[in-house]
Design an enzyme around this catalytic site. Structure first.
Site, PDB file in Angstrom:
ATOM      1  N   ARG A   1      60.085  35.222  52.950  1.00 17.10           N
ATOM      2  CA  ARG A   1      59.375  35.755  53.854  1.00 17.10           C
ATOM      3  C   ARG A   1      59.635  37.331  54.064  1.00 17.10           C
ATOM      4  NH1 ARG A   1      55.916  32.517  55.346  1.00 17.10           N
ATOM      5  NH2 ARG A   1      55.191  33.987  56.445  1.00 17.10           N
TER       6      ARG A   1
ATOM      7  N   HIS B   1      61.229  35.459  41.270  1.00 17.87           N
ATOM      8  CA  HIS B   1      59.575  35.556  41.982  1.00 17.87           C
ATOM      9  C   HIS B   1      60.015  36.502  43.137  1.00 17.87           C
ATOM     10  CE1 HIS B   1      56.113  34.444  43.778  1.00 17.87           C
ATOM     11  NE2 HIS B   1      55.838  33.380  42.960  1.00 17.87           N
TER      12      HIS B   1
ATOM     13  N   TYR C   1      56.724  36.247  48.327  1.00 18.85           N
ATOM     14  CA  TYR C   1      55.038  35.991  48.404  1.00 18.85           C
ATOM     15  C   TYR C   1      54.343  36.816  49.700  1.00 18.85           C
ATOM     16  CZ  TYR C   1      56.385  31.520  50.450  1.00 18.85           C
ATOM     17  OH  TYR C   1      57.169  30.371  51.181  1.00 18.85           O
TER      18      TYR C   1
ATOM     19  N   HIS D   1      52.907  38.213  42.842  1.00 18.64           N
ATOM     20  CA  HIS D   1      51.593  37.902  43.225  1.00 18.64           C
ATOM     21  C   HIS D   1      50.854  39.153  43.322  1.00 18.64           C
ATOM     22  CE1 HIS D   1      52.414  33.471  45.154  1.00 18.64           C
ATOM     23  NE2 HIS D   1      52.869  33.637  44.075  1.00 18.64           N
TER      24      HIS D   1
ATOM     25  N   GLU E   1      50.964  37.087  38.198  1.00 19.25           N
ATOM     26  CA  GLU E   1      50.821  35.617  38.273  1.00 19.25           C
ATOM     27  C   GLU E   1      49.364  35.531  38.475  1.00 19.25           C
ATOM     28  OE1 GLU E   1      53.168  33.278  40.946  1.00 19.25           O
ATOM     29  OE2 GLU E   1      51.963  31.740  40.432  1.00 19.25           O
TER      30      GLU E   1
ATOM     31  N   ASP F   1      49.663  29.992  36.086  1.00 19.41           N
ATOM     32  CA  ASP F   1      50.162  28.969  36.883  1.00 19.41           C
ATOM     33  C   ASP F   1      48.863  28.107  36.509  1.00 19.41           C
ATOM     34  OD1 ASP F   1      49.806  27.274  39.237  1.00 19.41           O
ATOM     35  OD2 ASP F   1      51.434  28.573  40.369  1.00 19.41           O
TER      36      ASP F   1
ATOM     37  N   HIS G   1      47.060  27.252  39.929  1.00 19.73           N
ATOM     38  CA  HIS G   1      46.091  28.328  40.347  1.00 19.73           C
ATOM     39  C   HIS G   1      44.835  28.764  39.349  1.00 19.73           C
ATOM     40  CE1 HIS G   1      50.006  30.506  42.414  1.00 19.73           C
ATOM     41  NE2 HIS G   1      49.442  29.320  42.916  1.00 19.73           N
TER      42      HIS G   1
ATOM     43  N   HIS H   1      53.876  28.411  35.304  1.00 20.54           N
ATOM     44  CA  HIS H   1      54.024  27.682  36.271  1.00 20.54           C
ATOM     45  C   HIS H   1      53.260  26.093  36.105  1.00 20.54           C
ATOM     46  CE1 HIS H   1      55.191  31.146  39.101  1.00 20.54           C
ATOM     47  NE2 HIS H   1      56.039  31.051  38.167  1.00 20.54           N
TER      48      HIS H   1
ATOM     49  N   ASP I   1      44.487  26.547  46.355  1.00 20.32           N
ATOM     50  CA  ASP I   1      46.114  26.830  45.978  1.00 20.32           C
ATOM     51  C   ASP I   1      46.972  25.977  46.948  1.00 20.32           C
ATOM     52  OD1 ASP I   1      48.649  27.737  45.189  1.00 20.32           O
ATOM     53  OD2 ASP I   1      48.306  29.662  46.216  1.00 20.32           O
TER      54      ASP I   1
ATOM     55  N   HIS J   1      49.465  22.991  45.749  1.00 16.99           N
ATOM     56  CA  HIS J   1      50.131  22.394  44.749  1.00 16.99           C
ATOM     57  C   HIS J   1      50.232  20.917  44.777  1.00 16.99           C
ATOM     58  CE1 HIS J   1      52.188  26.448  43.176  1.00 16.99           C
ATOM     59  NE2 HIS J   1      50.969  26.525  43.867  1.00 16.99           N
TER      60      HIS J   1
ATOM     61  N   GLU K   1      56.679  24.058  40.272  1.00 18.98           N
ATOM     62  CA  GLU K   1      56.385  24.434  41.669  1.00 18.98           C
ATOM     63  C   GLU K   1      55.867  23.412  42.575  1.00 18.98           C
ATOM     64  OE1 GLU K   1      54.224  28.081  40.936  1.00 18.98           O
ATOM     65  OE2 GLU K   1      55.957  29.220  41.476  1.00 18.98           O
TER      66      GLU K   1
END
Ligand code: FE
Ligand code: FE
Ligand code: ZN
Length: 283
Positions: free
Chosen positions: A43, A73, A76, A113, A148, A182, A185, A217, A230, A232, A262
């Site tokens: 975050r 990573h 995000y 991203h 990604e 991914d 994605h 991914h 999106d 998963h 993920e």
């Protein structure tokens, strides 16, 4: 630490709060030989200092157990093409700091991203992403930054291979950038990896080039191809399905790349997915 097509390099996203050695031990526990981690709180915010002893312990463990390359990573929440200068400044601060921190574990990947252009348009978004990458990439860094492939929800950039190619075309130090594909994605973005995986790989090869693909991914998707949602799903419990995922792992042009799960799982669920996929891998 490099890709060997006889070996399946598979792992999952792990929590980095207890450090690298702990992630290495967790990876071993679940049958993984690579993993992904957030470089800092997803975050946003300040990153915890790296403990050189912890990193040294991890590097010994990874070497002894023949780990593949790792995937870091970026948070995000980071948006390199936000319309707000303050948000773009945070992306710059976080990513340039992450590049320095990554050198504690040289030669791995840093996935992010590309961002959401929030109404400014794809072209302007791509321009901002390129500008940021050219500011943070140093000629002597050992980390390869991965863009990604995105689901294309909202104003997300990276739902089309052409967009990722356009970003890489603008980067000056081209050997420092690549792509992480991914499965959830790309399917959500409309690439049919269930019924036409060869066609999707050929399209990737034509637009981007296989030499630019460095990681996968591996996720199922709650939604059908083209849904741009999106969300998963666990392997075999979504619209992609186990068979299509197994075909991705065994595709001759995709083999040898680090595969990161993920999926919505705890460690025991990841262990089961890794075991299942290892059994389906034709080395
Ligand atoms: Fe991601
Ligand atoms: Fe992903
Ligand atoms: Zn996702």
């Amino acid at each position: 630490m490099t890709g060997n097509k006889d070996t399946l390099y598979i792992g999952c996203h792990l929590s980095s709060v207890k450090g690298f050695e702990n992630m290495g031990k967790e990876a071993l526990q679940i049958g993984a030989n690579t993993f992904q981690f957030f470089t800092r709180n997803p975050r946003g915010g300040k990153a915890k200092a790296i403990d050189p002893q912890d990193v040294a312990n991890f590097r010994r463990l990874a070497e002894e157990n023949h780990f593949g390359k790792l995937v870091a990573h970026a948070p995000y929440t980071l948006n390199p093409c936000s319309a707000t200068p303050k948000v773009r400044a945070f992306a710059y601060e976080a990513m340039s700091d992450d590049m320095k921190r990554m050198e504690y574990l040289p030669g791995n990947f840093y996935n992010f991203h590309p961002g959401s252009h929030v109404g400014q348009g794809t072209e302007e978004g791509i321009r901002m992403i390129v500008e940021l990458l050219n500011r943070i990439i140093a000629p002597d860094q050992s980390t390869i930054i991965l863009l990604e492939t995105m689901a294309g929800k909202g104003s997300e950039i990276g739902g089309r291979f052409e967009e990722l190619r356009a970003i890489m075309d603008g980067v000056e130090l081209k050997d420092k950038v690549g792509v992480c594909l991914d499965t959830c994605h790309v399917s959500d973005a409309g690439y049919d990896i269930v019924d036409d995986l060869d066609g999707v790989v050929a399209e990737f090869e034509r637009v981007i080039g296989m030499e630019r693909l460095h990681a996968l991914h591996i996720n199922d998707s709650l939604n059908p191809a083209g849904a741009r949602k999106d969300r998963h799903a666990k392997i075999g419990e979504g619209k992609i399905g186990l068979e299509a995922i197994v075909n991705v792992l065994n595709h001759p042009k995709l083999k040898g790349l680090p595969c990161i799960l993920e999926t919505p799982n705890e460690l025991d669920g990841y262990a089961a997915e890794i075991k299942l996929l290892r059994a389906e891998y034709r080395g």
